[in-house]
Design an enzyme around this catalytic site. Structure first.
Site, PDB file in Angstrom:
ATOM      1  N   SER A 292       0.840  -1.197   0.000  1.00 60.47           N
ATOM      2  CA  SER A 292       0.000   0.000   0.000  1.00 60.47           C
ATOM      3  C   SER A 292       0.881   1.256   0.000  1.00 60.47           C
ATOM      4  O   SER A 292       1.698   1.440  -0.893  1.00 60.47           O
ATOM      5  CB  SER A 292      -0.959  -0.039   1.185  1.00 60.47           C
ATOM      6  OG  SER A 292      -1.957   0.952   1.055  1.00 60.47           O
ATOM      7  N   GLU A 386      -9.498  -3.955  -6.610  1.00 59.85           N
ATOM      8  CA  GLU A 386      -9.051  -2.760  -5.889  1.00 59.85           C
ATOM      9  C   GLU A 386      -9.314  -1.474  -6.673  1.00 59.85           C
ATOM     10  O   GLU A 386      -9.078  -1.416  -7.882  1.00 59.85           O
ATOM     11  CB  GLU A 386      -7.546  -2.852  -5.611  1.00 59.85           C
ATOM     12  CG  GLU A 386      -7.134  -4.006  -4.723  1.00 59.85           C
ATOM     13  CD  GLU A 386      -5.705  -3.851  -4.257  1.00 59.85           C
ATOM     14  OE1 GLU A 386      -5.340  -2.733  -3.848  1.00 59.85           O
ATOM     15  OE2 GLU A 386      -4.963  -4.838  -4.304  1.00 59.85           O
ATOM     16  N   HIS A 416      -7.427  -5.496  -1.148  1.00 58.35           N
ATOM     17  CA  HIS A 416      -6.253  -4.667  -0.891  1.00 58.35           C
ATOM     18  C   HIS A 416      -5.333  -5.325   0.146  1.00 58.35           C
ATOM     19  O   HIS A 416      -5.778  -5.778   1.193  1.00 58.35           O
ATOM     20  CB  HIS A 416      -6.718  -3.295  -0.395  1.00 58.35           C
ATOM     21  CG  HIS A 416      -5.633  -2.282  -0.250  1.00 58.35           C
ATOM     22  ND1 HIS A 416      -4.870  -1.850  -1.316  1.00 58.35           N
ATOM     23  CD2 HIS A 416      -5.171  -1.606   0.847  1.00 58.35           C
ATOM     24  CE1 HIS A 416      -3.999  -0.948  -0.891  1.00 58.35           C
ATOM     25  NE2 HIS A 416      -4.160  -0.786   0.408  1.00 58.35           N
TER      26      HIS A 416
END
Length: 460
Positions: A292, A386, A416
């Site tokens: 991320s 996502e 995610h």
């Protein structure tokens, strides 16, 4: 062929074109019985099972048919799916039973399309030509047969995604995000210790038995606003440490809004600089990993190392990168109803806290705008549902144009940063970590010819 059989044939062709090529889901509902019976290992029961499955496929998916046979209430279609996010097309035979003007029952058989060297008959499976042969760097034809990674969504993943979707809406702020992620874990089979990397705190994980032969510097996610201390990310760090026989440094960089940009970036660069300098780590055995926001940091740190003429790591691996704080990727809107976890409101709140008024297009916080020339081999893992999907594909495309060796993995059923949830026992998490560790353990000779590997590990 009777008039009724011709009508059934036309009905099935129109239904397939409407769903697969036009992606008009409202119109497609008019062709299928709501209670359609699916004789398929890949399609959930009913009409929604078929529609929901196609919604997870790449937007440029194409379907062609070559042969359609109708007899009585049954229609057999021989077709090909392309643009599926894998190295090979799929050849499909569908058998459909029509009742009361609707597709009422369905059987399917799916096989990867064979190249000329793989066809024992010497004839193509579809049309008059063979697909382009996929080759490895030594020019040996690469295998394209299905692998054990092509599997339907696990029951546990399905249940976990259902849980994520059922969570009540929360305010999109740093505090609520920290509360949701405030969980701890005690990984088995490893040791942990608090460490200091040039004044930047970290938690260092190592296998409890044996001597590590490689090092991983890991930048956790959390949108720059949570993850300190990085307890919830230690199961992933521990799994990598065990499987790769590695020392993993989970960097505890400063968080926003208390410490806005470029605090996180500068901490991570300092930690990396110390490792390849006073830390004495051999860069040939060093990999950079991030998920991320940490995926963006992993790229930004590697770019900084190049620009500062520091030794480059052997590999860079990023999972579900949050790498465009301008939110210019189309998937932010296109996939908003498919993502069970991340919303634009949450991302924008995180970006506001982190930027503190800085330029969101700065490549240090938006790696989609960075110069990736000269980077080491890069692995990108991303879930197809996502809203950040295009952050991953844009990094892939940009890296490929500069000659970087890119391995791109598009996971159909994944949400995610799903590998972070390895402690929940998700099969998809374990499988993704297996792929990740295999990549980290690959040799990287200096003369390696740049290549691009792209596939969808758990595709339809």
């Amino acid at each position: 062929m009777t008039e009724a059989e011709q009508t059934n044939k036309t009905l099935v062709i129109d239904a397939f074109d409407t769903l697969f090529n036009r992606r008009d889901y409202a119109a497609a509902q008019q062709f299928w019985s709501p209670h359609c019976i699916q004789h398929s290992a890949l399609i959930a029961p009913g009409r929604d099972g078929h529609l929901d499955l196609i919604k997870t496929m790449p937007p440029d998916l194409r379907y062609e048919y070559q042969l359609v046979v109708a007899e009585g209430d049954y229609v057999i279609v021989h077709g090909r799916f392309s643009q599926i996010g894998q190295p090979t097309n799929w050849i499909v035979t569908d058998i459909v039973r029509v009742a009361d003007g609707l597709l009422a029952e369905h059987w399917d058989v799916i096989q990867d399309e064979a190249t000329r060297s793989q066809s024992r008959s010497g004839l193509p499976m579809f049309g008059d030509t063979f697909p382009t042969e996929v080759t490895t760097p030594d020019e040996t034809p690469a295998p394209v047969s299905p692998t054990d990674t092509q599997r339907p969504e696990s029951q546990l993943m399905n249940a976990f995604v259902t849980y994520l979707r059922a969570r009540p809406d929360t305010d999109a702020d740093a505090e609520s995000t920290r509360t949701f992620n405030d969980r701890q874990a005690a990984p088995e089979g490893v040791t942990r210790r608090e460490t200091d990397l040039a004044g930047v705190p970290a938690i260092t994980i190592e296998p409890a038995v044996g001597r590590p032969d490689r090092t991983v510097i890991y930048f956790h996610g959390g949108g720059y606003v949570n993850g300190s201390p990085p307890e919830q990310y230690l199961p992933l760090a521990a799994a990598v440490a065990l499987a790769a026989n590695a020392t993993v440094h989970a960097v505890d960089y400063r968080l926003a809004p208390e410490y806005p940009f470029p605090a996180a970036h500068d901490d991570c660069v300092s930690a990396y600089t110390w490792l390849v300098g006073d830390g004495g780590v051999d860069p040939r055995s060093l990999s950079v990993l991030g998920d991320s926001a940490g995926g963006n940091l992993a790229l930004a740190v590697t770019v900084a190392a190049r620009d500062r003429r520091l030794p480059a790591p052997a590999h860079v691996a990023i999972i579900s990168p949050f790498a465009d704080l301008t939110f210019s990727g189309p998937s932010i809107e296109q996939r908003r109803d498919r993502d069970p976890y991340v919303t634009r409101a949450i991302l924008e709140s995180m970006a506001t806290d982190y930027l503190g008024g800085s330029n969101p297009a700065d490549p240090r916080c938006s790696a989609v705008f960075a110069d990736l020339n000269g980077l080491p081999p890069l692995l990108i893992q991303v879930g197809e549902n996502e809203i950040l999907y295009d952050d991953a594909t844009r990094i892939r495309d940009h890296a490929q144009t500069t000659g970087v060796d890119v391995t791109f993995e598009s996971w159909q059923h994944a949400m995610h940063v799903w590998p972070v949830y390895i402690a929940t026992g998700l099969p998809e998490s374990a499988q993704a970590i297996e792929h990740l560790v295999t990549f980290l353990k690959e040799d990287t000779p200096a003369a390696l010819v740049p290549k691009s590997t792209e596939f969808s590990p758990d595709a339809v």
